[in-house]
Design an enzyme around this catalytic site. Sequence first.
Site, PDB file in Angstrom:
ATOM      1  N   ARG A 100       0.842  -1.197   0.000  1.00 33.09           N
ATOM      2  CA  ARG A 100       0.000   0.000   0.000  1.00 33.09           C
ATOM      3  C   ARG A 100       0.879   1.250   0.000  1.00 33.09           C
ATOM      4  NH1 ARG A 100      -2.799  -3.364   3.805  1.00 33.09           N
ATOM      5  NH2 ARG A 100      -2.001  -2.197   5.597  1.00 33.09           N
ATOM      6  N   LYS A 107     -12.588  14.711   4.768  1.00 33.53           N
ATOM      7  CA  LYS A 107     -13.677  14.280   3.913  1.00 33.53           C
ATOM      8  C   LYS A 107     -14.490  13.236   4.631  1.00 33.53           C
ATOM      9  CE  LYS A 107     -14.263  10.775   1.472  1.00 33.53           C
ATOM     10  NZ  LYS A 107     -14.015   9.610   0.612  1.00 33.53           N
ATOM     11  N   GLU A 149     -19.681  14.969   1.621  1.00 33.89           N
ATOM     12  CA  GLU A 149     -19.923  14.148   0.448  1.00 33.89           C
ATOM     13  C   GLU A 149     -21.224  13.350   0.562  1.00 33.89           C
ATOM     14  OE1 GLU A 149     -16.684  11.543  -0.620  1.00 33.89           O
ATOM     15  OE2 GLU A 149     -17.845  10.500  -2.150  1.00 33.89           O
ATOM     16  N   LYS A 169     -18.698  17.679  -2.075  1.00 35.71           N
ATOM     17  CA  LYS A 169     -18.282  16.630  -3.012  1.00 35.71           C
ATOM     18  C   LYS A 169     -19.515  15.802  -3.359  1.00 35.71           C
ATOM     19  CE  LYS A 169     -15.106  12.698  -3.616  1.00 35.71           C
ATOM     20  NZ  LYS A 169     -13.718  12.238  -3.428  1.00 35.71           N
TER      21      LYS A 169
END
Lengths: 417, 375
Positions: B67, B158, B199, B241
């Site tokens: 990752r 976010k 979002e 978003k």
Amino acid sequence: MPPKGKKGKGKKGPPESGWMPGFGTKATMTTYFQYPTPELQEELKKIAQAIVAPGKGILAADESTGTMGKRLQDIGVENTEENRRKYRQLLFSSDAAISENISGVILFHETLYQKTDDGTPLVSLLEKRGIIPGIKVDKGVVPLFGSEDECTTQGLDDLAQRCAQYKKDGCHFAKWRCVLKIGRNTPSYQAILENANVLARYASICQSQRIVPIVEPEVLPDGEHDLDRAQKVTEVVLAAVYKALNDHHVYLEGTLLKPNMVTAGQSCKKTYTPLDVARATVTALLRTVPAAVPGITFLSGGQSEEEASVHLNAINSVDLKRPWALTFSFGRALQASVLRAWAGKPENILAGQQELLKRAKANGLASTAKYQAGSIPSLAAGKSNFANGQASHGKYVAGSVTGLGADAGLFVANHAY
Amino acid sequence: MFYFVKFQYITMSTTFSYPDPRLQDELRKTAEAIVAPGKGILAVDETNEGIGKLLAAVGLQNTENNRRRYRQLLFTADDALSENVSAVILFDETVYQKTDNGQSFIEVLRQKNIIPGIKLDRDVVPLFLSEDEVTTQGLDDLAKRCTEYRKQGCRFAKWRCPLKISERTPSVQAVQDMAQVLARYASICQSEGLVPIVEPDVLLDGNHDIVRAQKVTEVALAALYKALSDHHVFLEGTLLKPNMVTPGQGYSGKSTPEEIAVRTVTALLRGVPAAVPGITFLSGGQSEEEATLNLNAINSVPLKKPWALTFSYGRALQASVWKTWAGKDENVRKAQAELLKRTKANGLAAQGRYKAGSVRSVAGDRSNYSANHQY
């Protein structure tokens, strides 16, 4: 509520009765509403945009009989139907140049059916000048039981039929005023929710009858609160109004907003500049009024004629985004000098009309940020239109032409039209 | 002890405070920098589980090092990256990772003038008794987590709430919950100096038409901004978003970019106050080219556009990168070039200047849709 209208082929859903085994009592989120037909959208949008065309705004001449009475009393004229007719005739028969700055006029019911001296409908004077007639459709305020002196506005009964008739009779937009007061504990949740809802119902009904609704949630200037508090209240109220409009599927592009400018309370000790007012006002609107709304037509409240023009000019000049037209829908701030000049005398009609043209021009310039403070001296330009029963003076002084010295204002606390 | 009935008055909260002017300034500046002209966000905040699928597809084990290697590939791309990428959304683990030569990813980004942000929502959990609807959790100790991420260098966050369109959803319950959760998250972020990106993702899943998608999006946005107002969130210091308004994945017809653009911007004009500085679209399951074309059309549509309209893309910026890298070190440079191609394309689209097909990408036309997509 089961979805109305035709169901698409093969679409399943709750039957018209709204109940079926397995569906239970689940409330379907209202994502099944209809938009207005494209034709209706087009019609409403065109009317709204015409009202807020660049350099133009609204003359609010919809004073109720009682309120008109106060205006006439102040100039020593009796409150008769004939005098009210004469006065409105004076306004509407002004020189055609008036339509350079006046796009629409809000009428009171009585006026819509009155005629000129030679028998033609008053409303045809407007139509001849290309000015769109509108109609006040609310039936005044009533108290909210249990609240701290708060109110809602009535008039929803038979509103659809009334609107249909008004449209037939030449009106293309309507106005409905709700009133909110700033106090220690007000406006309350109850008042905000109730007034937002009633405005949304009114707006929805208007659109169903091809009439553009002007939505007016007025936060009164009465009180000692500062600019900051006025801004917060205005933001909370407007957020509630637009949520309610959304809930009732009102087509925003075919509406207008008639809000208060954000100003400190009339009895606030602190003073603010036009720039402060402009900043607070536009910020509040940016935070709450979707840009789908074509225009915002401010009420003048208790401001003097000059104050209102200067504030409108500042609002159009402030360095913030302005995604809607920002113009005027003034009553007192367009008519104070007219009334004074006319004083009820036929020989003064032209003088009265000239005062109207002057203020219409001033506000037309202000709506395009071209108004120079003090450049259009009017008879009552600097005189505050607010009075809570006492002598008061307007907050803004610079550049104004002060009136004739009399302090008695035209506005009473808890002002009702 | 007396009990006064009068004290049952509920005071409407018109006596709240605005944030401190310095906090307002900082939040506003950060938000505006993220949506600077020609720039948008690279979303690399896939959870470990989410990125595991992508690693598996290139034959790699889902280890911390793999990752790390993948994120390193992205962040060590040429400096030109920052011409079109203003900010990057990170997953928790990535905040603390370093390059092969020991430099923190945060530092690498900072040197490129790219603002680091953090995904704050945890996992999605079911709403009991709903029709398969969910909420997103993560509010517990959120303020503390924000403080920590801010210390590490993050300046925005976010949080994603998905909503699903079907015969009877999204329900009132799901819409209201989404709005409240996002408002609480946003309020907490701002209290700790982070710009919240909210979002509300109306999913692509389903066979609804574009009109239904528009209505659902409008209802969701209205609920969201009412909740943000109720919670006194400083809108000038937030970003949105949202999904674009498109037909469902299973819908038989296709919509042109122009129709998508008109309906998307109309929905936003009706629901998003102009005080919001910018709107950074998610790409959903759209292919790279689709997402760019649609963004371009959105910026070209002849409607009012009082906010920046740009990208916050994950899959639509990385599909070609993954395909090119294929897990091999010798492909890193080529994969980075693919990234720069897409960021450039979307930077142009954010200004309405992208010419269809002018940027050929390895996986440009491949759909990135997966049902019930979890990051």
